[in-house]
Motif scaffolding. Structure first.
Motif, PDB file in Angstrom:
ATOM      1  N   ALA A  38      -3.818 -10.114  14.655  1.00  0.00           N
ATOM      2  CA  ALA A  38      -3.176  -9.895  13.356  1.00  0.00           C
ATOM      3  C   ALA A  38      -1.670 -10.148  13.439  1.00  0.00           C
ATOM      4  O   ALA A  38      -1.068 -10.641  12.486  1.00  0.00           O
ATOM      5  N   LYS A  39      -1.079  -9.827  14.582  1.00  0.00           N
ATOM      6  CA  LYS A  39       0.353 -10.085  14.749  1.00  0.00           C
ATOM      7  C   LYS A  39       0.643 -11.583  14.723  1.00  0.00           C
ATOM      8  O   LYS A  39       1.761 -11.998  14.440  1.00  0.00           O
ATOM      9  N   ASP A  45      -3.910  -6.709   8.439  1.00  0.00           N
ATOM     10  CA  ASP A  45      -2.602  -6.315   8.967  1.00  0.00           C
ATOM     11  C   ASP A  45      -2.734  -5.602  10.318  1.00  0.00           C
ATOM     12  O   ASP A  45      -3.671  -4.830  10.529  1.00  0.00           O
ATOM     13  N   SER A  47      -1.092  -3.179  11.512  1.00  0.00           N
ATOM     14  CA  SER A  47      -1.011  -1.713  11.431  1.00  0.00           C
ATOM     15  C   SER A  47      -2.381  -1.090  11.151  1.00  0.00           C
ATOM     16  O   SER A  47      -2.678   0.007  11.622  1.00  0.00           O
ATOM     17  N   TYR A  48      -3.216  -1.802  10.391  1.00  0.00           N
ATOM     18  CA  TYR A  48      -4.572  -1.306  10.141  1.00  0.00           C
ATOM     19  C   TYR A  48      -5.332  -1.195  11.458  1.00  0.00           C
ATOM     20  O   TYR A  48      -5.931  -0.161  11.759  1.00  0.00           O
TER      21      TYR A  48
END
Length: 82
Positions: A38-39, A45, A47-48
């Motif tokens: 995701a990064k 995201d 963070s999820y």
């Protein structure tokens, strides 16, 4: 957030406990990979996925605490004595 909680009482052999821990670790590591992806812009995201990693790690910590405190073994011993 208001999380509904469930109490789960398990009777596990040592091998089953090891399998449960291994499965949770693999699940956590899968979420870590998704967070890393995701990064790079893939999927949901980061963070999820980081939150999911934390959730599974908390569960792993609980299983380890229960096993180390002997409460898992004491329940097994009580059932064997019955």
């Amino acid at each position: 957030m208001n999380y509904r909680r469930k109490d789960i009482h398990l009777s596990l052999t040592n091998d089953q406990l090891d399998d449960l821990i291994s499965a949770l670790e693999a699940h956590r590591d899968g979420f870590r990979k998704l967070a890393a992806d995701a990064k790079l812009g893939f999927g949901l995201d980061a963070s999820y996925w980081g939150g999911r990693v934390a959730d599974v790690q908390n569960l792993l910590d609980t299983v380890h605490r229960q096993a180390e405190s002997g409460s898992i073994e004491s329940h097994t011993a009580e059932r064997e004595d019955s």
